[in-house]
Every structure is written in structure tokens, then in C-alpha cells.
Design an enzyme around this catalytic site. Structure first.
Site: not given
Ligand code: DGL
Length: 266
Positions: A12-13, A44-45, A76, A78, A190, A192
């Protein structure tokens, strides 16, 4: 000896993929895990499709070379909705992606209004249009991209308190849209966001439920590794960052209690 030390590599990021690791370890408690977070390029988003597509396959190639995983989980949404086909084409190891759980959300919704809470990059993907058309054709699917919730989840995992008002403001991004007051199921699109599920539940109107892809991915990983051996004795899980700064060190400290070794850098 019938041991197999090859790990599952979660990527993941940041810390979001831990929401996929947890249900996976419930099904596969003997599995050895390498958790890799691209902290150098987090988040990443807010990045463009071109940036993510250029970065993720090459990075996963380097990680696969170093850790020789039996399976890779891109934990992730994204990265998965943008780069999954390119990653699969570039690597000769099985890759499981994470995509918004719109199907179970549509199955559960009684009001036929579903919210999709992801990153800005994820919620604008044609992949999401396609999932909505295939699995939620008779639902209104409202979307909202939040960078704030990603930051709050990182801070929480680094041991900081979560600002409940900030969570409520982000949820308003869904509920304040036309028809938003009818939402009864929200997709945490996401990885997170399930880390904040208690805060999200507390901020959402009564009766609203949250779904995410974690349990489904865990079942997929269990099925793909069925019959495979695991290390006889656990050597602990490994944690890798592409940049190890103060926050990553604090996150590493918090994760020691969950069986992770001291963080490494790629
Ligand atoms: N956890 C990531 C996702 O599922 C992205 C979070 C990020 O880096 O913006 O999209």
C-alpha cells in the site's frame, strides 16, 4: 522438513493495507507477512494516473525480487484500480488486487442509495463506473474522495488522537449530496478507512453500515494458498518503507506489538 518460508507481500502507499492483513491473518494465522508501504510517494490518492502507473509496477518488481513472495496483495484501491493489469503483466507471481466493494454494498442496501468513500484518484476511475453499472445498476451510487481520512488513519496508527469533527466533515461530503440523506451503506473504498471504522460509525447517522473488501480478499488469499505449507516457527512479520522518517518510525513502534520486526527500507 515441509516448511515454506515464502511470505505474502502486502503493498500500500501507507498503513491502509493493514486492514487487509488483519482478516488474512485471521484465516491464515501461520502465514508470514511482508508489509510494504510506499511512504516516499504517500499519498497516492492525490496523484495522477500517470504517476501511479509509472511507479507501482516497478516498485513491486523490486519488492518481489528482494522478498520472493508466494503471492502479492495490492492492498490499495488506488493502485489496484489504476495499475493492476500492468503489475500482473510485469511480474510472474500471482497478484490479488483490492477494488471497491460495491457488489456487497448493493446487496445490502435497502434504500438503493450507496456511498463510495475512497481517494479522489479511486472515485474518478472508469473501473468504479463499471462496478456500479454491473453490480448496482438499480442504485444511486454517490462518491466522495477524501485525502483527510487517509491522513487521519496514518496519524491514528502512529499513536495520535483522531479528530472526530474532521471525520464528520468528510462524511458530510457524501451525505450533503443530492439523495445523500438516503444512503444506508457506505463502501470503504480506500484500505485506510476501515482503520477508522469506529470513528466513521460514530459520525454516521444511525442505521448506516460500512463494508470493505478486506474479508473478501482474505478469503481469496486463503483459497489461492490452500494446501501450501508455512514456516514451522514464525520469525515475525517484516515491515518495509520506501522512506523511513519520524512518522514511519512511530508506526513501526506501534506495530511491534502486532508481531512486526523493526522497519526496513527498500
Ligand atoms: N490506501 C490507499 C487506497 O486504498 C490509498 C491512500 C493514499 O495513499 O491516498 O486507496
Amino acid at each position: 522438513m515441509n516448511d515454506d518460508a515464502r511470505p505474502i507481500l502486502f503493498f500500500d502507499s501507507g498503513v491502509g493495507g493493514l486492514s487487509v492483513v488483519a482478516p488474512t491473518l485471521e484465516l491464515l494465522p501461520a502465514a508470514s507477512i511482508v508489509y510494504a508501504a510506499d511512504s516516499a510517494a504517500f499519498p497516492y490518492g492525490t496523484k495522477s494516473e500517470a504517476e501511479i502507473a509509472a511507479r507501482v509496477p516497478a516498485l513491486l518488481g523490486r519488492l518481489a525480487e528482494r522478498y520472493r513472495p508466494r503471492l502479492i496483495v495490492i492492498a490499495c484501491n488506488t493502485a489496484s484500480t489504476i495499475a493492476l493489469p500492468a503489475v500482473r503483466a510485469a511480474l510472474d507471481v500471482a497478484v490479488v488486487g483490492t477494488v471497491p466493494a460495491i457488489k456487497p454494498a448493493a446487496e445490502a442496501s435497502r434504500t438503493r442509495v450507496v456511498g463510495v468513500l475512497g481517494t479522489a484518484a479511486t472515485v474518478r476511475q472508469p473501473y468504479v463506473d463499471d462496478l456500479a453499472a454491473r453490480f448496482a445498476g438499480d442504485c444511486t451510487v454517490l462518491r466522495y474522495g477524501s485525502a483527510t481520512l487517509v491522513e487521519l488513519a496514518e496519524a491514528k496508527l502512529a499513536g495520535e488522537a483522531v479528530d472526530a469533527d474532521a471525520v464528520a466533515r468528510e462524511l458530510a461530503g457524501l451525505f450533503d449530496q443530492p439523495d445523500g440523506e438516503r444512503i444506508d451503506v457506505i463502501v470503504n473504498a480506500c484500505t485506510h478507512f476501515p482503520l477508522l471504522v469506529d470513528e466513521l460509525r460514530a459520525a454516521a447517522p444511525a442505521g448506516v453500515t460500512f463494508v470493505d473488501g478486506g474479508p473478501g480478499i482474505a478469503r481469496r488469499v486463503a483459497s489461492l494458498t490452500q494446501g501450501q505449507a508455512w514456516p514451522g516457527e514464525s520469525r515475525g512479520h517484516r515491515l518495509v518503507f520506501t522512506r523511513l522518517g519520524a512518522r514511519e518510525t512511530r508506526i513501526g513502534d506501534q506495530l511491534r506489538a502486532r508481531g512486526f520486526a523493526l522497519p526496513e527500507t527498500l
